[in-house]
Design a protein around this motif. Structure first.
Motif, short mmCIF file in Angstrom:
data_model
loop_
_atom_site.label_atom_id
_atom_site.label_comp_id
_atom_site.label_asym_id
_atom_site.label_seq_id
_atom_site.Cartn_x
_atom_site.Cartn_y
_atom_site.Cartn_z
N LEU A 1 0.78 -1.27 -0.11
CA LEU A 1 -0.01 -0.01 -0.09
C LEU A 1 0.87 1.20 0.05
O LEU A 1 1.94 1.24 0.58
CB LEU A 1 -0.91 -0.11 1.25
CG LEU A 1 -2.00 -1.03 1.26
CD1 LEU A 1 -2.70 -0.91 2.65
CD2 LEU A 1 -3.18 -0.82 0.00
N ALA A 2 0.35 2.21 -0.80
CA ALA A 2 1.23 3.40 -0.85
C ALA A 2 0.27 4.63 -0.73
O ALA A 2 -0.99 4.39 -1.27
CB ALA A 2 1.93 3.46 -2.16
N ALA A 3 0.56 5.80 -0.13
CA ALA A 3 -0.32 6.80 0.10
C ALA A 3 -0.34 7.63 -1.32
O ALA A 3 0.88 7.62 -1.97
CB ALA A 3 0.33 7.82 0.90
N SER A 4 -1.25 8.14 -1.71
CA SER A 4 -1.32 8.93 -3.08
C SER A 4 -2.54 10.02 -2.91
O SER A 4 -3.28 10.02 -1.77
CB SER A 4 -1.83 7.99 -4.13
OG SER A 4 -1.99 8.66 -5.40
N ILE A 5 -2.52 10.91 -3.74
CA ILE A 5 -3.67 11.95 -3.87
C ILE A 5 -4.56 11.68 -5.09
O ILE A 5 -3.91 11.42 -6.21
CB ILE A 5 -2.82 13.00 -4.01
CG1 ILE A 5 -1.99 13.59 -2.76
CG2 ILE A 5 -4.00 14.48 -4.12
CD1 ILE A 5 -2.85 13.81 -1.37
#
Length: 101
Positions: free
Chosen positions: A77-81
């Motif tokens: 999982l990776a944070a994104s906008i």
């Protein structure tokens, strides 16, 4: 490292809104950098996440007898906008580990 077409298609797909999602099996909180397994349905050009499992509940393969066209992918999982400026979690570094046509 060169990504195959399948791996490139599942890398970057949205998994959750905000910075936390949940394992669909045990309900554990999943955050950026957690390893996950996702089941995605393939319908023409659309790829939809159906199930997200944390590492503790990952199965490693599709259930025997799966008939719908789907892929099982593993990644981080990776944070994104997102497009609207809202935070979300995406599947990063994904690889397809099983598939049903």
């Amino acid at each position: 490292m060169r990504l195959g077409l399948e791996d490139a298609l599942v890398s970057g797909i949205p998994v959750g809104v905000g910075q936390i999602c949940h394992c669909d099996v045990c309900g554990a909180n999943l955050r950026p950098n957690d390893r996950v397994e996702v089941l995605v349905l393939i319908d023409g050009t659309e790829i939809d996440v159906v199930t997200t499992r944390g590492e503790c509940c990952a199965r490693g393969s599709l259930e025997e007898g799966t008939q719908r066209p789907c892929w099982l992918a593993r990644g981080t999982l990776a944070a994104s906008i997102g497009p609207g400026g809202h935070s979300r979690l995406i599947l990063a570094g994904a690889s397809v580990i099983d598939r049903a046509e």
